[in-house]
Design an enzyme around this catalytic site. Structure first.
Site, mmCIF file in Angstrom:
data_model
loop_
_atom_site.group_PDB
_atom_site.id
_atom_site.type_symbol
_atom_site.label_atom_id
_atom_site.label_comp_id
_atom_site.label_asym_id
_atom_site.label_seq_id
_atom_site.Cartn_x
_atom_site.Cartn_y
_atom_site.Cartn_z
ATOM 1 N N ASP A 69 -1.026 -12.720 1.139
ATOM 2 C CA ASP A 69 -1.570 -13.070 -0.115
ATOM 3 C C ASP A 69 -0.766 -13.473 -1.056
ATOM 4 O OD1 ASP A 69 -0.351 -10.528 -0.332
ATOM 5 O OD2 ASP A 69 -2.081 -9.405 -0.517
ATOM 6 N N ASN A 96 -6.018 2.247 -4.332
ATOM 7 C CA ASN A 96 -7.712 2.036 -4.050
ATOM 8 C C ASN A 96 -8.021 1.672 -2.618
ATOM 9 O OD1 ASN A 96 -7.021 -0.611 -3.836
ATOM 10 N ND2 ASN A 96 -8.162 -1.297 -5.804
ATOM 11 N N HIS A 119 -7.139 -0.915 -0.864
ATOM 12 C CA HIS A 119 -7.299 -2.341 -0.411
ATOM 13 C C HIS A 119 -6.418 -2.664 0.611
ATOM 14 C CE1 HIS A 119 -4.015 -3.333 -4.171
ATOM 15 N NE2 HIS A 119 -3.370 -3.315 -2.744
HETATM 16 C C1 F6R Z 1 0.888 -7.144 -0.496
HETATM 17 C C2 F6R Z 1 -0.548 -6.385 0.117
HETATM 18 C C3 F6R Z 1 -0.865 -5.277 -0.717
HETATM 19 C C4 F6R Z 1 0.277 -4.230 -0.816
HETATM 20 C C5 F6R Z 1 -0.305 -2.965 -1.411
HETATM 21 C C6 F6R Z 1 0.633 -1.817 -1.395
HETATM 22 O O1 F6R Z 1 0.983 -8.202 0.268
HETATM 23 O O2 F6R Z 1 -1.094 -7.096 0.707
HETATM 24 O O3 F6R Z 1 -1.949 -4.706 -0.003
HETATM 25 O O4 F6R Z 1 0.539 -3.804 0.669
HETATM 26 O O5 F6R Z 1 -0.783 -3.161 -2.583
HETATM 27 O O6 F6R Z 1 1.779 -2.170 -2.249
HETATM 28 P P1 F6R Z 1 3.348 -1.682 -2.317
HETATM 29 O O7 F6R Z 1 3.581 -1.544 -0.891
HETATM 30 O O8 F6R Z 1 3.753 -2.238 -3.373
HETATM 31 O O9 F6R Z 1 2.828 -0.088 -2.554
#
Ligand code: F6R
Length: 236
Positions: A63, A129, A131
């Site tokens: 992303d 959440n 994702h």
């Molecule tokens: C980033 C991504 C997101 C992160 C998620 C967790 O490329 O795809 O899904 O993996 O938001 O973020 P962190 O690791 O900063 O807690």
């Protein structure tokens, strides 16, 4: 799902490192699906400090923030350069172009790249959440690359990287869930208490688009490497 709980995130990242090494040893031209954010930082440090040779391999990111150019310090393109690519040159490096305002062209371009480079090993983090990528709750399990409206919870979680909340982009390009599921193997790492509910819902809850990561229950080769805090709400 193969679940392993570690005392420390460093140990989980070492386990991920071993799988990267195994994949690269088996196929120097392997395609690695890559994530950004805090979760994979130690993994990228281990890869950077290793003697592994990625010069024939491909890196393909999940992303990118919409509206940021690759040289913006908070862009994911910049993150990848800083955390991995400056130390480990890859043959190919792909990431959505956040500076392309034409959503149809950019999503079609990235879908073609994904189709041409099937991912061998995908690394994922998880949002509070649940994702994966930036596929927020409610995203179709059939989705391909799309422009996402980031939820307030994601904006709140990511504002720590920006000078103020106003600077956090409200949209992002993300690889879709269908594409993530096509990876041959997936590692998801999760660390700390803020991920505990998402981890429980992902592993023990129903498979539902309200919990994007729950789809991983249907994938045949998923490794969940999590620390004790992220595992703290698991019942089994
Ligand atoms: C980033 C991504 C997101 C992160 C998620 C967790 O490329 O795809 O899904 O993996 O938001 O973020 P962190 O690791 O900063 O807690």
């Amino acid at each position: 799902m193969y679940v392993q709980i570690f005392d420390k995130k460093e140990e989980a990242c070492q386990a991920s490192f071993e799988l990267f090494k195994e994949e690269l040893d088996a196929n120097p031209q392997a395609v690695f699906g890559l994530a950004t954010g805090s979760t994979p930082e130690v993994l990228y440090q281990l890869l950077s400090e290793s003697d592994l040779d990625f010069s024939q391999a491909t890196g393909l990111n999940l992303d990118e923030y919409f509206g940021l150019t690759a040289d913006h310090p908070q862009s994911y393109a910049f993150f990848m350069q800083d955390h991995l690519y400056k130390n480990k040159p890859f043959k190919n490096k792909y990431i959505p172009d956040g500076s392309n305002p034409d959503v149809n062209i950019e999503t079609a371009r990235y879908n073609k790249i994904i189709a041409d480079h099937p991912v061998d090993l995908q690394i994922l983090g998880i949002g509070a959440n649940a994702h994966i990528g930036f596929n927020e709750p409610g995203t179709s399990f059939d989705s391909k690359t799309h422009l996402v409206d980031l939820t307030d919870s994601t904006i709140q979680a990511n504002k720590r990287f920006f000078e103020s909340e106003d600077e956090v982009p409200t949209q992002a390009y993300s690889m879709g869930i269908q594409s993530i599921m096509q990876a041959k193997k997936i590692i998801l790492m999760a660390f700390g208490p803020t991920k505990a509910k998402a981890v429980r819902d992902m592993i023990e809850g129903p498979v539902t688009e309200d919990v994007p990561a729950s789809i991983l229950q249907k994938h045949p080769h998923v490794y969940l490497f999590i620390d004790k805090e992220a595992a703290s709400l698991l019942n089994n």
